[in-house]
Design a protein around this motif. Structure first.
Motif, mmCIF file in Angstrom:
data_model
loop_
_atom_site.group_PDB
_atom_site.id
_atom_site.type_symbol
_atom_site.label_atom_id
_atom_site.label_comp_id
_atom_site.label_asym_id
_atom_site.label_seq_id
_atom_site.Cartn_x
_atom_site.Cartn_y
_atom_site.Cartn_z
ATOM 1 N N LYS A 239 0.805 -1.218 0.000
ATOM 2 C CA LYS A 239 0.000 0.000 0.000
ATOM 3 C C LYS A 239 0.843 1.277 0.000
ATOM 4 O O LYS A 239 0.394 2.328 -0.465
ATOM 5 N N ASP A 240 2.075 1.212 0.529
ATOM 6 C CA ASP A 240 2.908 2.407 0.609
ATOM 7 C C ASP A 240 3.706 2.679 -0.664
ATOM 8 O O ASP A 240 4.416 3.680 -0.756
ATOM 9 N N ILE A 241 3.599 1.799 -1.630
ATOM 10 C CA ILE A 241 4.333 2.007 -2.879
ATOM 11 C C ILE A 241 3.598 3.045 -3.720
ATOM 12 O O ILE A 241 2.389 2.923 -3.955
ATOM 13 N N PRO A 242 4.289 4.076 -4.188
ATOM 14 C CA PRO A 242 3.645 5.168 -4.924
ATOM 15 C C PRO A 242 3.249 4.773 -6.348
ATOM 16 O O PRO A 242 3.866 5.189 -7.331
ATOM 17 N N SER A 243 2.207 3.957 -6.449
ATOM 18 C CA SER A 243 1.741 3.514 -7.758
ATOM 19 C C SER A 243 0.332 2.968 -7.619
ATOM 20 O O SER A 243 -0.046 2.452 -6.552
ATOM 21 N N SER A 244 -0.436 3.049 -8.677
ATOM 22 C CA SER A 244 -1.765 2.452 -8.659
ATOM 23 C C SER A 244 -1.638 0.935 -8.674
ATOM 24 O O SER A 244 -0.618 0.390 -9.118
ATOM 25 N N ARG A 245 -2.668 0.257 -8.177
ATOM 26 C CA ARG A 245 -2.644 -1.205 -8.153
ATOM 27 C C ARG A 245 -2.477 -1.754 -9.566
ATOM 28 O O ARG A 245 -1.709 -2.686 -9.796
ATOM 29 N N ARG A 246 -3.198 -1.184 -10.500
ATOM 30 C CA ARG A 246 -3.139 -1.661 -11.875
ATOM 31 C C ARG A 246 -1.734 -1.527 -12.440
ATOM 32 O O ARG A 246 -1.227 -2.436 -13.102
ATOM 33 N N ASN A 247 -1.082 -0.405 -12.168
ATOM 34 C CA ASN A 247 0.254 -0.174 -12.707
ATOM 35 C C ASN A 247 1.279 -1.107 -12.087
ATOM 36 O O ASN A 247 2.121 -1.678 -12.799
ATOM 37 N N ILE A 248 1.214 -1.279 -10.765
ATOM 38 C CA ILE A 248 2.202 -2.140 -10.121
ATOM 39 C C ILE A 248 2.034 -3.588 -10.534
ATOM 40 O O ILE A 248 3.013 -4.307 -10.747
ATOM 41 N N VAL A 249 0.774 -4.028 -10.701
ATOM 42 C CA VAL A 249 0.550 -5.404 -11.148
ATOM 43 C C VAL A 249 1.105 -5.604 -12.549
ATOM 44 O O VAL A 249 1.748 -6.614 -12.849
ATOM 45 N N ARG A 250 0.854 -4.629 -13.420
ATOM 46 C CA ARG A 250 1.345 -4.734 -14.808
ATOM 47 C C ARG A 250 2.863 -4.777 -14.840
ATOM 48 O O ARG A 250 3.457 -5.644 -15.498
ATOM 49 N N ARG A 251 3.503 -3.861 -14.140
ATOM 50 C CA ARG A 251 4.958 -3.805 -14.148
ATOM 51 C C ARG A 251 5.575 -5.014 -13.440
ATOM 52 O O ARG A 251 6.608 -5.542 -13.860
ATOM 53 N N PHE A 252 4.948 -5.449 -12.368
ATOM 54 C CA PHE A 252 5.443 -6.598 -11.610
ATOM 55 C C PHE A 252 5.476 -7.849 -12.489
ATOM 56 O O PHE A 252 6.483 -8.562 -12.536
ATOM 57 N N LYS A 253 4.386 -8.098 -13.192
ATOM 58 C CA LYS A 253 4.334 -9.289 -14.042
ATOM 59 C C LYS A 253 5.282 -9.173 -15.227
ATOM 60 O O LYS A 253 5.909 -10.149 -15.638
ATOM 61 N N LEU A 254 5.408 -7.970 -15.770
ATOM 62 C CA LEU A 254 6.311 -7.767 -16.899
ATOM 63 C C LEU A 254 7.748 -8.073 -16.508
ATOM 64 O O LEU A 254 8.501 -8.675 -17.274
ATOM 65 N N VAL A 255 8.130 -7.696 -15.296
ATOM 66 C CA VAL A 255 9.514 -7.851 -14.842
ATOM 67 C C VAL A 255 9.798 -9.246 -14.295
ATOM 68 O O VAL A 255 10.823 -9.853 -14.609
ATOM 69 N N THR A 256 8.882 -9.777 -13.474
ATOM 70 C CA THR A 256 9.152 -11.052 -12.789
ATOM 71 C C THR A 256 8.522 -12.255 -13.466
ATOM 72 O O THR A 256 8.887 -13.394 -13.176
ATOM 73 N N GLY A 257 7.539 -12.013 -14.336
ATOM 74 C CA GLY A 257 6.862 -13.117 -15.008
ATOM 75 C C GLY A 257 5.641 -13.625 -14.264
ATOM 76 O O GLY A 257 4.920 -14.477 -14.782
ATOM 77 N N ILE A 258 5.402 -13.122 -13.032
ATOM 78 C CA ILE A 258 4.238 -13.530 -12.251
ATOM 79 C C ILE A 258 3.619 -12.294 -11.597
ATOM 80 O O ILE A 258 4.252 -11.239 -11.513
ATOM 81 N N THR A 259 2.391 -12.434 -11.132
ATOM 82 C CA THR A 259 1.703 -11.318 -10.489
ATOM 83 C C THR A 259 2.148 -11.190 -9.028
ATOM 84 O O THR A 259 2.720 -12.140 -8.461
ATOM 85 N N PRO A 260 1.878 -10.055 -8.380
ATOM 86 C CA PRO A 260 2.232 -9.920 -6.956
ATOM 87 C C PRO A 260 1.595 -10.988 -6.074
ATOM 88 O O PRO A 260 2.243 -11.498 -5.155
ATOM 89 N N ILE A 261 0.340 -11.342 -6.322
ATOM 90 C CA ILE A 261 -0.307 -12.357 -5.493
ATOM 91 C C ILE A 261 0.355 -13.721 -5.695
ATOM 92 O O ILE A 261 0.522 -14.497 -4.739
ATOM 93 N N GLU A 262 0.757 -14.038 -6.927
ATOM 94 C CA GLU A 262 1.469 -15.295 -7.176
ATOM 95 C C GLU A 262 2.833 -15.274 -6.484
ATOM 96 O O GLU A 262 3.299 -16.296 -5.957
ATOM 97 N N TYR A 263 3.465 -14.113 -6.495
ATOM 98 C CA TYR A 263 4.761 -13.957 -5.827
ATOM 99 C C TYR A 263 4.612 -14.199 -4.327
ATOM 100 O O TYR A 263 5.432 -14.887 -3.707
ATOM 101 N N LEU A 264 3.549 -13.637 -3.746
ATOM 102 C CA LEU A 264 3.278 -13.844 -2.327
ATOM 103 C C LEU A 264 3.014 -15.317 -2.028
ATOM 104 O O LEU A 264 3.555 -15.879 -1.064
ATOM 105 N N GLN A 265 2.203 -15.955 -2.860
ATOM 106 C CA GLN A 265 1.888 -17.367 -2.651
ATOM 107 C C GLN A 265 3.138 -18.229 -2.724
ATOM 108 O O GLN A 265 3.349 -19.119 -1.885
ATOM 109 N N GLN A 266 3.988 -17.971 -3.711
ATOM 110 C CA GLN A 266 5.189 -18.782 -3.870
ATOM 111 C C GLN A 266 6.183 -18.528 -2.740
ATOM 112 O O GLN A 266 6.900 -19.441 -2.312
ATOM 113 N N THR A 267 6.239 -17.289 -2.244
ATOM 114 C CA THR A 267 7.102 -16.988 -1.106
ATOM 115 C C THR A 267 6.629 -17.747 0.127
ATOM 116 O O THR A 267 7.427 -18.328 0.877
ATOM 117 N N ARG A 268 5.317 -17.760 0.346
ATOM 118 C CA ARG A 268 4.760 -18.472 1.493
ATOM 119 C C ARG A 268 4.935 -19.987 1.370
ATOM 120 O O ARG A 268 5.273 -20.671 2.346
#
Length: 321
Positions: A239-268
């Motif tokens: 929530k503290d990251i200066p970006s809209s949810r849509r933008n961070i999800v788009r950039r996150f998947k573009l860079v890492t290949g997975i969405t933030p929620i998938e990243y969280l699941q795999q970390t857990r």
């Protein structure tokens, strides 16, 4: 006789090349032992003389050869910067396309899939690679239908395999296609390979992809890794990251290949795997300490990512300690 070409790519993994050659030599020996002609004529295809001295008893051909092959084999890369290895081997890419257009089958082993993907031939097709290389592969080749859980894939004339012993599963698959099931079974017995294993997910180790320059995504990754144990939502974590949810999800998947929620699941899930094998914690403790409070949801996500239940995972890997 089938014409087989093994690419002696720059930065190849010696063990990968040796395993491929050994299996095809074994298949040929099955034929000569019964006074039949060998089925496979194997040539090493090279850009230069890199690594050729290891295999001086094999026929070698330069890449410029116009010979048409029945089957081309791309071995695994050595550990390192795969994107640099692709650049070093880019001369193979148009040649692979020409061979494929003429009906040649192409099989890749482990991280060799990166080179085939760089040719564009895997776009829109199913593929796999080493489980730990999947995040990097996903980020580099988003148009490929990556199946990280699969040991072997076939899509038309293109074959890929996962890491390590998955090489042998693909080799057995190819032997069955060219030689029949009897030869494949005989080879499986020699190499002690369980032919029916089609899942490699439980061998994976989640290694976050950080080789990028997107500071926004890097910040999101760190927040997730620092707070995965708390049973909050992904929105709360970033929530503290200066970006809209849509933008961070788009950039996150573009860079890492997975969405933030998938990243969280795999970390857990990765945290849970370590707790299951390295500690004597009860299952509910493992669930809570890996960031979940719903056992049913935890087991569903764990099975989806690992290919087996938490209890099965603990039993399997505790048994080999």
């Amino acid at each position: 006789m089938k014409q087989v070409g093994l690419l002696l790519i720059r930065n190849f993994k010696l063990l990968s090349v040796a395993a491929i050659l050994d299996v095809f030599e074994t298949a040929n020996k099955f034929y000569t032992d019964t006074n039949q002609s060998t089925l496979f004529n194997i040539n090493l295809i090279k850009i230069d003389d890199h690594g050729a001295d290891h295999f001086s008893n094999y026929n070698t051909q330069n890449l410029i050869s116009d010979e048409l092959y029945d089957l081309l084999l791309i071995p695994s890369f050595s550990p390192g910067a795969v994107k640099d290895y692709i650049v070093a081997n880019q001369d193979y890419l148009p040649w692979l396309n020409r061979q494929h257009q003429k009906g040649t089958r192409i099989a890749t082993f482990c991280t060799g899939a990166f080179l085939l993907a760089a040719s564009g031939l895997l776009n829109g097709k199913v593929a796999t690679t080493h489980v730990d290389a999947c995040p990097e592969f996903n980020a580099a080749f988003p148009d490929v239908l990556l199946r990280a859980d699969k040991t072997v894939t076939q899509d038309g004339l293109l074959y890929t395999s996962g890491g390590a012993t998955s090489t042998f599963h693909l080799l057995l698959h190819l032997l069955q296609y060219y030689c029949g099931k009897d030869i494949a079974v005989r080879a499986a017995k020699i190499y002690a390979i369980d032919m029916n294993r089609d899942n490699q997910s439980y061998f994976s180790t989640f290694k976050p992809f950080t080789d990028h320059n997107d500071t926004l995504v890097a910040s999101a990754q760190k927040k997730i890794e620092d707070s995965f144990q708390y049973t909050g939502t992904i929105e709360e974590m970033i929530k503290d990251i200066p970006s809209s949810r849509r933008n961070i999800v788009r950039r996150f998947k573009l860079v890492t290949g997975i969405t933030p929620i998938e990243y969280l699941q795999q970390t857990r899930v990765e945290a849970a795997k370590k707790l299951l094998v390295q500690t004597d914690q009860q299952m509910m403790e493992v669930i809570v300490n890996s960031g979940y409070n719903d056992p049913k949801a935890f087991r569903k996500i764990f099975r989806k990512n690992v290919g087996m239940t938490p209890s099965e995972y603990r039993d399997k890997f505790n048994a080999i300690q």
